[in-house]
Design an enzyme around this catalytic site. Structure first.
Site, PDB file in Angstrom:
ATOM      1  N   ASP A 196      -1.456  -6.694   2.631  1.00  0.00           N
ATOM      2  CA  ASP A 196      -0.866  -6.061   3.813  1.00  0.00           C
ATOM      3  C   ASP A 196       0.049  -7.052   4.525  1.00  0.00           C
ATOM      4  O   ASP A 196      -0.062  -8.272   4.343  1.00  0.00           O
ATOM      5  CB  ASP A 196      -1.956  -5.587   4.779  1.00  0.00           C
ATOM      6  CG  ASP A 196      -2.742  -4.400   4.214  1.00  0.00           C
ATOM      7  OD1 ASP A 196      -2.227  -3.741   3.298  1.00  0.00           O
ATOM      8  OD2 ASP A 196      -3.867  -4.161   4.700  1.00  0.00           O
ATOM      9  N   TYR A 248     -11.230 -13.653  -0.892  1.00  0.00           N
ATOM     10  CA  TYR A 248     -10.742 -13.414   0.463  1.00  0.00           C
ATOM     11  C   TYR A 248     -11.571 -14.188   1.484  1.00  0.00           C
ATOM     12  O   TYR A 248     -12.772 -14.405   1.293  1.00  0.00           O
ATOM     13  CB  TYR A 248     -10.853 -11.927   0.831  1.00  0.00           C
ATOM     14  CG  TYR A 248     -10.071 -10.988  -0.045  1.00  0.00           C
ATOM     15  CD1 TYR A 248      -8.792 -10.566   0.314  1.00  0.00           C
ATOM     16  CD2 TYR A 248     -10.625 -10.485  -1.219  1.00  0.00           C
ATOM     17  CE1 TYR A 248      -8.090  -9.675  -0.487  1.00  0.00           C
ATOM     18  CE2 TYR A 248      -9.931  -9.591  -2.020  1.00  0.00           C
ATOM     19  CZ  TYR A 248      -8.664  -9.197  -1.645  1.00  0.00           C
ATOM     20  OH  TYR A 248      -7.970  -8.308  -2.443  1.00  0.00           O
ATOM     21  N   TYR A 288     -10.426  -2.478  -1.231  1.00  0.00           N
ATOM     22  CA  TYR A 288      -9.895  -2.489   0.134  1.00  0.00           C
ATOM     23  C   TYR A 288     -10.876  -3.258   1.024  1.00  0.00           C
ATOM     24  O   TYR A 288     -11.938  -2.734   1.394  1.00  0.00           O
ATOM     25  CB  TYR A 288      -9.710  -1.065   0.655  1.00  0.00           C
ATOM     26  CG  TYR A 288      -8.631  -0.277  -0.058  1.00  0.00           C
ATOM     27  CD1 TYR A 288      -7.280  -0.505   0.216  1.00  0.00           C
ATOM     28  CD2 TYR A 288      -8.955   0.702  -0.996  1.00  0.00           C
ATOM     29  CE1 TYR A 288      -6.290   0.214  -0.428  1.00  0.00           C
ATOM     30  CE2 TYR A 288      -7.964   1.430  -1.642  1.00  0.00           C
ATOM     31  CZ  TYR A 288      -6.641   1.183  -1.355  1.00  0.00           C
ATOM     32  OH  TYR A 288      -5.646   1.899  -1.995  1.00  0.00           O
TER      33      TYR A 288
END
Length: 297
Positions: free
Chosen positions: A114, A180, A252
């Protein structure tokens, strides 16, 4: 007649240019339209493979045209035709197009982050497709230095090499694991009990995700199964925590944490018993090995 004509034309081109015929995978194919007498050129694109790092938030991976005017320019986009002033694609492509004389480009990434997410570590694989280049030779070291100097602290490229079209499908179909780091804010405080429960639940966990509401207008509304391989709480203090998450490509992460009104199950908010939302998200590594091999952590 056609074969004889091709041989005659080929000899003329060779004597004028010194360029030999390349029957397999040619760089340029001249097309002669006999009725009209017009000649056009089919020029093979140039493909550059590399990895990019994005070190500043607020930049999308690719050009994002204005939803209101679809790129024409309006008050909504300040007559730029775009939702964002620039993108990773535009920063990387500009000098490459200048150096090759290409008339257009296409950017192919191994997934995307994003606009508010950093891409760190070893970088994200990509292929830059340069269309109708007038020059087919370029110094990739010089190109890399130009990009990195111009966009220092914003975007960095590395490992640039000339490639082929097949590389696009390779990076698109590869099952990359991604690591992440998520800085999270909860509606209530995190405790040792909650932290232990999170790590127990989401280590080696299979989750079901329905297409998030934030992208439902742009992507098909379907359910997918994804794997969370590793989950670790790095630190927590009152209602804030930092998570380290290793997950399958296509997971996601924001919705894994928030739950997206139940569209992701299980999710971190449900396990905590209160809503959790991402404040900052960074991609730390993208692994080129397929799922089932040794993990990053």
């Amino acid at each position: 007649f056609k074969d004889d004509l091709k041989r005659k034309i080929g000899k003329i081109i060779f004597h004028k240019t010194g360029k030999k015929v390349k029957f397999e995978n040619p760089d340029v194919v001249p097309v002669l339209n006999i009725p009209s007498g017009k000649i056009s050129l089919q020029i093979k694109p140039l493909y550059i493979y590399g990895r990019y790092l994005k070190k500043k938030r607020g930049i999308p991976q690719t050009k994002w045209f204005c939803r209101a005017c679809r790129g024409k320019g309006c008050k909504e986009c300040n007559f730029t035709g775009k939702m964002f002033q620039t993108s990773v694609e535009e920063m990387i492509a500009f000098d490459a197009m200048q150096m090759t004389g290409a008339n257009d480009e296409a950017f192919h990434g191994a997934g995307r982050e994003d606009e508010d997410v950093l891409m760190l570590g070893n970088g994200r694989p990509f292929v830059l497709e340069l269309k109708s280049p007038r020059k087919r030779t370029l110094d990739l070291k010089v190109l890399q230095e130009k990009i990195n100097k111009k966009y220092k602290g914003i975007v960095e490229v590395r490992e640039l090499v000339l490639s082929e079209r097949a590389k696009i499908q390779e990076i698109k179909s590869a099952c990359h694991r991604k690591l992440y780091r998520a800085s999270v804010k909860g509606k209530e405080n995190f405790t040792e009990k909650i932290v232990r429960k999170l790590e127990k639940t989401f280590n080696n966990c299979l989750i079901t995700q329905q297409t998030p509401t934030r992208v439902s207008g742009r992507r098909a509304d379907i359910k997918r199964e994804r794997k969370v391989f590793k989950f670790q709480v790095l630190e927590f203090n009152e209602n804030r925590a930092t998570f380290l998450i290793e997950a399958q490509a296509g997971t996601y992460i924001k919705e894994l944490i928030s739950g997206d009104s139940g569209r992701t199950k299980p999710n971190i908010s449900d396990v905590c018993g209160f809503l959790c939302e991402v404040e900052k998200l960074d991609v730390l590594e993208i692994e080129e090995k397929v799922a089932g091999e040794k993990t990053i952590l």
